[in-house]
Scaffold this motif. Structure first.
Motif, PDB file in Angstrom:
ATOM      1  N   LEU A 161      44.544  13.788  11.194  1.00 44.83           N
ATOM      2  CA  LEU A 161      43.660  12.933  10.401  1.00 44.83           C
ATOM      3  C   LEU A 161      43.310  13.616   9.079  1.00 44.83           C
ATOM      4  CD1 LEU A 161      42.006  10.252  10.451  1.00 44.83           C
ATOM      5  CD2 LEU A 161      40.067  11.629  11.246  1.00 44.83           C
ATOM      6  N   TYR A 162      43.026  14.919   9.132  1.00 44.01           N
ATOM      7  CA  TYR A 162      42.694  15.656   7.909  1.00 44.01           C
ATOM      8  C   TYR A 162      43.884  15.684   6.941  1.00 44.01           C
ATOM      9  CZ  TYR A 162      38.699  17.284  10.653  1.00 44.01           C
ATOM     10  OH  TYR A 162      37.561  17.338  11.426  1.00 44.01           O
ATOM     11  N   LEU A 163      45.085  15.856   7.499  1.00 38.19           N
ATOM     12  CA  LEU A 163      46.268  15.858   6.644  1.00 38.19           C
ATOM     13  C   LEU A 163      46.533  14.470   6.061  1.00 38.19           C
ATOM     14  CD1 LEU A 163      48.851  18.197   8.436  1.00 38.19           C
ATOM     15  CD2 LEU A 163      47.567  18.620   6.336  1.00 38.19           C
ATOM     16  N   THR A 164      46.200  13.423   6.812  1.00 38.80           N
ATOM     17  CA  THR A 164      46.308  12.066   6.271  1.00 38.80           C
ATOM     18  C   THR A 164      45.466  11.938   5.014  1.00 38.80           C
ATOM     19  OG1 THR A 164      46.642  11.102   8.473  1.00 38.80           O
ATOM     20  CG2 THR A 164      45.903   9.610   6.729  1.00 38.80           C
ATOM     21  N   ALA A 165      44.219  12.372   5.109  1.00 35.74           N
ATOM     22  CA  ALA A 165      43.309  12.311   3.953  1.00 35.74           C
ATOM     23  C   ALA A 165      43.837  13.163   2.801  1.00 35.74           C
ATOM     24  CB  ALA A 165      41.914  12.761   4.361  1.00 35.74           C
ATOM     25  N   LEU A 166      44.425  14.316   3.125  1.00 36.09           N
ATOM     26  CA  LEU A 166      44.967  15.195   2.090  1.00 36.09           C
ATOM     27  C   LEU A 166      46.131  14.529   1.354  1.00 36.09           C
ATOM     28  CD1 LEU A 166      45.259  17.903   0.614  1.00 36.09           C
ATOM     29  CD2 LEU A 166      46.687  18.694   2.518  1.00 36.09           C
ATOM     30  N   PHE A 167      47.049  13.922   2.093  1.00 36.17           N
ATOM     31  CA  PHE A 167      48.198  13.296   1.445  1.00 36.17           C
ATOM     32  C   PHE A 167      47.803  12.036   0.684  1.00 36.17           C
ATOM     33  CE2 PHE A 167      50.765  16.117   4.081  1.00 36.17           C
ATOM     34  CZ  PHE A 167      51.769  16.447   3.196  1.00 36.17           C
ATOM     35  N   PHE A 168      46.807  11.313   1.175  1.00 37.27           N
ATOM     36  CA  PHE A 168      46.272  10.194   0.389  1.00 37.27           C
ATOM     37  C   PHE A 168      45.694  10.713  -0.925  1.00 37.27           C
ATOM     38  CE2 PHE A 168      45.314   6.662   3.737  1.00 37.27           C
ATOM     39  CZ  PHE A 168      46.653   6.626   4.068  1.00 37.27           C
ATOM     40  N   LEU A 169      45.018  11.859  -0.860  1.00 33.99           N
ATOM     41  CA  LEU A 169      44.460  12.469  -2.069  1.00 33.99           C
ATOM     42  C   LEU A 169      45.566  12.884  -3.027  1.00 33.99           C
ATOM     43  CD1 LEU A 169      42.159  13.703  -3.747  1.00 33.99           C
ATOM     44  CD2 LEU A 169      42.362  15.770  -2.330  1.00 33.99           C
ATOM     45  N   LEU A 170      46.622  13.520  -2.504  1.00 37.68           N
ATOM     46  CA  LEU A 170      47.734  13.949  -3.363  1.00 37.68           C
ATOM     47  C   LEU A 170      48.364  12.755  -4.074  1.00 37.68           C
ATOM     48  CD1 LEU A 170      49.477  16.608  -1.075  1.00 37.68           C
ATOM     49  CD2 LEU A 170      48.056  17.030  -3.085  1.00 37.68           C
ATOM     50  N   GLY A 171      48.501  11.641  -3.351  1.00 34.40           N
ATOM     51  CA  GLY A 171      49.038  10.443  -3.977  1.00 34.40           C
ATOM     52  C   GLY A 171      48.087   9.861  -5.003  1.00 34.40           C
ATOM     53  N   GLY A 172      46.805   9.775  -4.649  1.00 30.03           N
ATOM     54  CA  GLY A 172      45.809   9.182  -5.534  1.00 30.03           C
ATOM     55  C   GLY A 172      45.562   9.989  -6.791  1.00 30.03           C
ATOM     56  N   LEU A 173      45.728  11.303  -6.719  1.00 34.19           N
ATOM     57  CA  LEU A 173      45.569  12.143  -7.912  1.00 34.19           C
ATOM     58  C   LEU A 173      46.715  11.936  -8.904  1.00 34.19           C
ATOM     59  CD1 LEU A 173      44.306  15.507  -6.366  1.00 34.19           C
ATOM     60  CD2 LEU A 173      43.017  13.989  -7.885  1.00 34.19           C
ATOM     61  N   LEU A 174      47.887  11.562  -8.377  1.00 32.16           N
ATOM     62  CA  LEU A 174      49.025  11.306  -9.256  1.00 32.16           C
ATOM     63  C   LEU A 174      48.955   9.913  -9.861  1.00 32.16           C
ATOM     64  CD1 LEU A 174      51.999  12.869  -7.254  1.00 32.16           C
ATOM     65  CD2 LEU A 174      50.836  13.811  -9.249  1.00 32.16           C
ATOM     66  N   LYS A 175      48.552   8.945  -9.064  1.00 31.35           N
ATOM     67  CA  LYS A 175      48.402   7.568  -9.530  1.00 31.35           C
ATOM     68  C   LYS A 175      47.207   6.959  -8.808  1.00 31.35           C
ATOM     69  CE  LYS A 175      51.536   7.108 -12.592  1.00 31.35           C
ATOM     70  NZ  LYS A 175      51.207   6.719 -13.970  1.00 31.35           N
ATOM     71  N   ILE A 176      46.194   6.591  -9.568  1.00 32.36           N
ATOM     72  CA  ILE A 176      44.981   6.065  -8.939  1.00 32.36           C
ATOM     73  C   ILE A 176      45.287   4.828  -8.094  1.00 32.36           C
ATOM     74  CG2 ILE A 176      44.334   4.577 -10.886  1.00 32.36           C
ATOM     75  CD1 ILE A 176      41.410   5.433 -10.332  1.00 32.36           C
ATOM     76  N   THR A 177      46.342   4.095  -8.469  1.00 33.90           N
ATOM     77  CA  THR A 177      46.709   2.904  -7.713  1.00 33.90           C
ATOM     78  C   THR A 177      47.261   3.229  -6.327  1.00 33.90           C
ATOM     79  OG1 THR A 177      48.746   2.967  -9.014  1.00 33.90           O
ATOM     80  CG2 THR A 177      47.083   1.367  -9.675  1.00 33.90           C
ATOM     81  N   ALA A 178      47.657   4.490  -6.115  1.00 30.94           N
ATOM     82  CA  ALA A 178      48.115   4.886  -4.782  1.00 30.94           C
ATOM     83  C   ALA A 178      46.971   4.847  -3.778  1.00 30.94           C
ATOM     84  CB  ALA A 178      48.730   6.285  -4.820  1.00 30.94           C
ATOM     85  N   PHE A 179      45.735   4.847  -4.282  1.00 29.88           N
ATOM     86  CA  PHE A 179      44.574   4.763  -3.393  1.00 29.88           C
ATOM     87  C   PHE A 179      44.414   3.375  -2.770  1.00 29.88           C
ATOM     88  CE2 PHE A 179      42.077   8.651  -4.840  1.00 29.88           C
ATOM     89  CZ  PHE A 179      42.143   9.228  -3.584  1.00 29.88           C
ATOM     90  N   MET A 180      45.332   2.472  -3.074  1.00 33.09           N
ATOM     91  CA  MET A 180      45.337   1.184  -2.412  1.00 33.09           C
ATOM     92  C   MET A 180      45.343   1.366  -0.893  1.00 33.09           C
ATOM     93  SD  MET A 180      48.239  -1.797  -2.673  1.00 33.09           S
ATOM     94  CE  MET A 180      48.435  -1.487  -4.426  1.00 33.09           C
ATOM     95  N   SER A 181      46.076   2.366  -0.424  1.00 34.04           N
ATOM     96  CA  SER A 181      46.147   2.635   1.015  1.00 34.04           C
ATOM     97  C   SER A 181      44.795   3.076   1.562  1.00 34.04           C
ATOM     98  CB  SER A 181      47.199   3.715   1.295  1.00 34.04           C
ATOM     99  OG  SER A 181      48.497   3.180   1.166  1.00 34.04           O
ATOM    100  N   LEU A 182      44.075   3.879   0.781  1.00 28.40           N
ATOM    101  CA  LEU A 182      42.759   4.321   1.214  1.00 28.40           C
ATOM    102  C   LEU A 182      41.815   3.132   1.366  1.00 28.40           C
ATOM    103  CD1 LEU A 182      40.969   6.773   1.872  1.00 28.40           C
ATOM    104  CD2 LEU A 182      40.353   6.853  -0.542  1.00 28.40           C
ATOM    105  N   PHE A 183      41.885   2.202   0.428  1.00 23.61           N
ATOM    106  CA  PHE A 183      41.019   1.024   0.504  1.00 23.61           C
ATOM    107  C   PHE A 183      41.442   0.092   1.638  1.00 23.61           C
ATOM    108  CE2 PHE A 183      40.296   2.255  -4.010  1.00 23.61           C
ATOM    109  CZ  PHE A 183      38.934   2.507  -3.886  1.00 23.61           C
ATOM    110  N   ALA A 184      42.740   0.041   1.938  1.00 21.52           N
ATOM    111  CA  ALA A 184      43.207  -0.749   3.082  1.00 21.52           C
ATOM    112  C   ALA A 184      42.651  -0.163   4.382  1.00 21.52           C
ATOM    113  CB  ALA A 184      44.732  -0.771   3.122  1.00 21.52           C
ATOM    114  N   LEU A 185      42.672   1.163   4.463  1.00 18.62           N
ATOM    115  CA  LEU A 185      42.127   1.819   5.649  1.00 18.62           C
ATOM    116  C   LEU A 185      40.615   1.625   5.727  1.00 18.62           C
ATOM    117  CD1 LEU A 185      43.380   3.422   7.946  1.00 18.62           C
ATOM    118  CD2 LEU A 185      42.827   5.523   6.719  1.00 18.62           C
TER     119      LEU A 185
END
Length: 362
Positions: A161-185
């Motif tokens: 679970l912690y690594l999930t959050a980390l990889f979501f962060l790595l994606g979101g830091l590169l493109k804020i739109t990648a945080f779409m997955s975070l908002f879906a969750l």
């Protein structure tokens, strides 16, 4: 496969082809770190557009990958193959992550491999997969995060679970739109808070809602802090070189030099042929139709995530519609929706017709 995609032949090539300017900006940030000191919080490019035309200080996405490349330049020298190798390794890791993501849910190696191949062979993803732009790495980091999340659903090992959050962060830091997955969750989390049960056997997706949400909250706060800092950094150096604003549909005339009809025409003529092959488009349409017919039997969690990523896609397009006129790579982080669409349909088909599918694609 890397040879088929042309990655080996391109390995030692500088930025080129479509969106050469933006690719060169990315390469420039890495080279400036390498040449002018490794101060992470002083990103710059060669174009002297800032501070009244006297400096190149500017940023948008978090430059941690460019910084990594610059560090590798210190070891191997300033060569294009160093930069492209980092992107290629992320592409390989993301493809494996997508395969494992599908395998966890579908349970069939051939079906999971086919699904991963459909996505990574999409022209726009293949083209930018080992380029200089951060969009494909952003998408694939999120995909790896999803693979870890669904492994956590099976094992309940918190490090996943912690690594999930980390990889979501790595994606979101590169493109804020990648945080779409975070908002879906977050949408799934909210549905459970109000009483819906979307987990296996009508169980909970988040057994401990507050504790389970904390890693993702930390990821969101870190990413938000970066983008606030980046905006202030650009403001301090009097530059708007990198766009950090939206171009929403309700304010389109103020931020774009064309009409919505122009954007639609451009996307239809220029970009659609590169977004999906005809075969892939047919598969997506078949998957969508199949889900509509058997929607009541679909995995509730996957169905909810498909719906939330679709809503995120619509919101994304409404907020950045002007950008789609000139930028095909803005579509890359919209591929979360097709990924979930295929996985939801494949999982349902394999579960519903296991007797036949196990014989055909065992």
């Amino acid at each position: 496969l890397l040879s088929v995609y042309g990655y080996i032949g391109l390995l030692n090539e500088p930025p080129q082809s479509t969106h050469l300017w933006r690719q060169s900006d990315c390469a420039s940030i890495a080279q400036n770190y390498y040449q002018n000191g490794m101060n992470f919080f002083q990103p710059e490019i060669h174009n002297l557009h800032a501070d009244g035309g006297t400096s190149g200080y500017a940023t948008s996405e978090c430059p941690y990958l460019y910084y990594t490349v610059a560090g590798l330049y210190k070891i191997f020298g300033n060569h294009p193959w160093v930069y492209r190798s980092v992107w290629t390794l992320i592409f390989i890791a993301g493809a494996i992550g997508l395969y494992l993501f599908a395998l966890t849910l579908i349970g069939n190696k051939i079906a999971s491999g086919a699904l991963a191949l459909i996505i990574i062979s999409t022209p726009v993803i293949t083209f930018y997969g080992n380029s200089y732009l951060p969009d494909v790495p952003a998408l694939l980091f999120v995909v790896i995060g999803w693979a870890l999340f669904f492994r956590w659903q099976v094992s309940q090992k918190r490090w996943q679970l912690y690594l999930t959050a980390l990889f979501f962060l790595l994606g979101g830091l590169l493109k804020i739109t990648a945080f779409m997955s975070l908002f879906a969750l977050a949408g799934v989390w909210f549905l459970e808070i109000i009483g819906l049960r979307l987990g296996k056997n009508s169980g909970k997706v988040f057994p401990m809602p507050i504790r389970d949400a904390l890693p993702f909250l930390v990821s969101f706060v870190i990413a938000a802090a970066w983008y606030v800092w980046a905006w202030k950094y650009n403001h301090e150096h009097q530059t708007s070189y990198f766009s950090m604003r939206t171009c929403p549909i309700w304010d389109f005339s103020e931020c774009a030099g064309c009409s919505i009809a122009d954007v639609i025409h451009q996307v239809k003529i220029m970009w659609v042929p590169h977004l999906y092959s005809k075969v892939a488009a047919g598969i997506f349409l078949a998957a969508f139709t199949y889900l509509l017919i058997f929607i009541k039997r679909a995995n509730k969690l996957l169905l909810a995530l498909t719906a939330f990523t679709l809503l995120g896609t619509l919101a994304y397009m409404a907020l950045w519609i002007g950008a789609f006129f000139d930028h095909d790579y803005y579509f890359i982080n919209l591929y979360n929706t097709p990924i979930f669409l295929l996985i939801t349909a494949f999982e349902l088909a394999y579960r519903q017709h296991a007797k036949y599918t196990s014989t055909i694609i065992a």
